[in-house]
Design an enzyme around this catalytic site. Sequence first.
Site, PDB file in Angstrom:
ATOM      1  N   PRO A  49       0.772  -1.220   0.000  1.00 14.69           N
ATOM      2  CG  PRO A  49       0.185  -0.903   2.210  1.00 14.69           C
ATOM      3  CD  PRO A  49       1.221  -1.509   1.344  1.00 14.69           C
ATOM      4  CD  GLU A  50       5.255   3.011  -1.572  1.00 15.22           C
ATOM      5  OE1 GLU A  50       5.505   4.109  -2.076  1.00 15.22           O
ATOM      6  OE2 GLU A  50       6.073   2.077  -1.522  1.00 15.22           O
TER       7      GLU A  50
ATOM      8  NE  ARG B 179       5.140  -8.088   8.100  1.00 16.26           N
ATOM      9  CZ  ARG B 179       6.213  -7.346   7.838  1.00 16.26           C
ATOM     10  NH1 ARG B 179       6.465  -6.948   6.611  1.00 16.26           N
ATOM     11  NH2 ARG B 179       7.018  -7.013   8.803  1.00 16.26           N
TER      12      ARG B 179
ATOM     13  NE  ARG C  35       9.305  20.636   7.265  1.00 17.05           N
ATOM     14  CZ  ARG C  35       8.198  20.301   7.863  1.00 17.05           C
ATOM     15  NH1 ARG C  35       8.196  19.351   8.751  1.00 17.05           N
ATOM     16  NH2 ARG C  35       7.076  20.912   7.571  1.00 17.05           N
TER      17      ARG C  35
END
Length: 272
Positions: free
Chosen positions: A2-3, A117, A156
């Site tokens: 899942p991305e 999982r 950042r």
Amino acid sequence: MPELPEVETIRRTLQNGADEQPSLLGMRIVQAYLNWERTLAVPQATEFYTRIAGQIIQEIGRRGKYLVFRLNPDYLLVHLRMSGDLRLERQNQPEQPHDRLALDFDSGWRLAFNDPRKFGRAWLVEDPQIVLSGLGPEPLGDEFTAAWLEDELQRRHRQLKPLLLDQSFIAGLGNIYTDEALHRARLHPLIPADQVTAEEAGRLWESIRVVLLEGIQRQGASIDWVYRGGDFQNYFGVYQRTGQPCPVCGTPIERLVVGQRGTHICPNCQPI
DNA sequence: ACGAGCGCCTGTCGGC
DNA sequence: TGCCGACAGGCGCTCG
């Protein structure tokens, strides 16, 4: 699996239907099953069963890697994490190993959440913001502009790859698409964000969008035993291609570990 | 603010 | 063949 592109592919299939399956829209939930308690984040199982019964699928959305099922009056949110998958099938089909949660509809169809999982989660909530409020902008949305990215990077000092994987910075990138985007932008994953120039930020912005759009166009990537039908894995430039030639310059791809994640780079295209 | 380490889980694969 | 460690598309939590 899942991305963002994989989740978007699942969303479109459930919303629009496909060859052998109907659209979920308009289906009424008659019964829910939970085989693994922790798959349901909230509410408690007993409340979940009574509250979700009778609700109808109004719309299927996506935010980052979350699927957002708009019911009435609640929302069902699903995050597939590492190994989750959703199957739509007839109720007479046998349960599969690792099915954790299922919804039966009045139409005779069943939506099964399979997750070997057990990292995946579902939430039944009044307001999706309870779950989604911490997410950064959608990389394919209007808020995510080159100027925004350039500005945020300047503020950042984090390494690029962990920053891109941080869902509160941008929502939807995972290990595959981050490696692919950095390679396409010719940026090393360990570069501190505030050292990225304006031109490089523009390249990264474009690369993120191109890589995600190509992933969606190819219906995601299918890896290992988690197969969904997408074929973006055949077009990876660096991901899981350690030792193979860079498609741009032919230099062997190298593997390193960044933020505890396997990371793939072309040492020639992506100098530090 | 940021990074490392670890927990949560099951399955696969390569090396010995 | 069998065992064992490394590794896997994610993320939340502690601890420096």
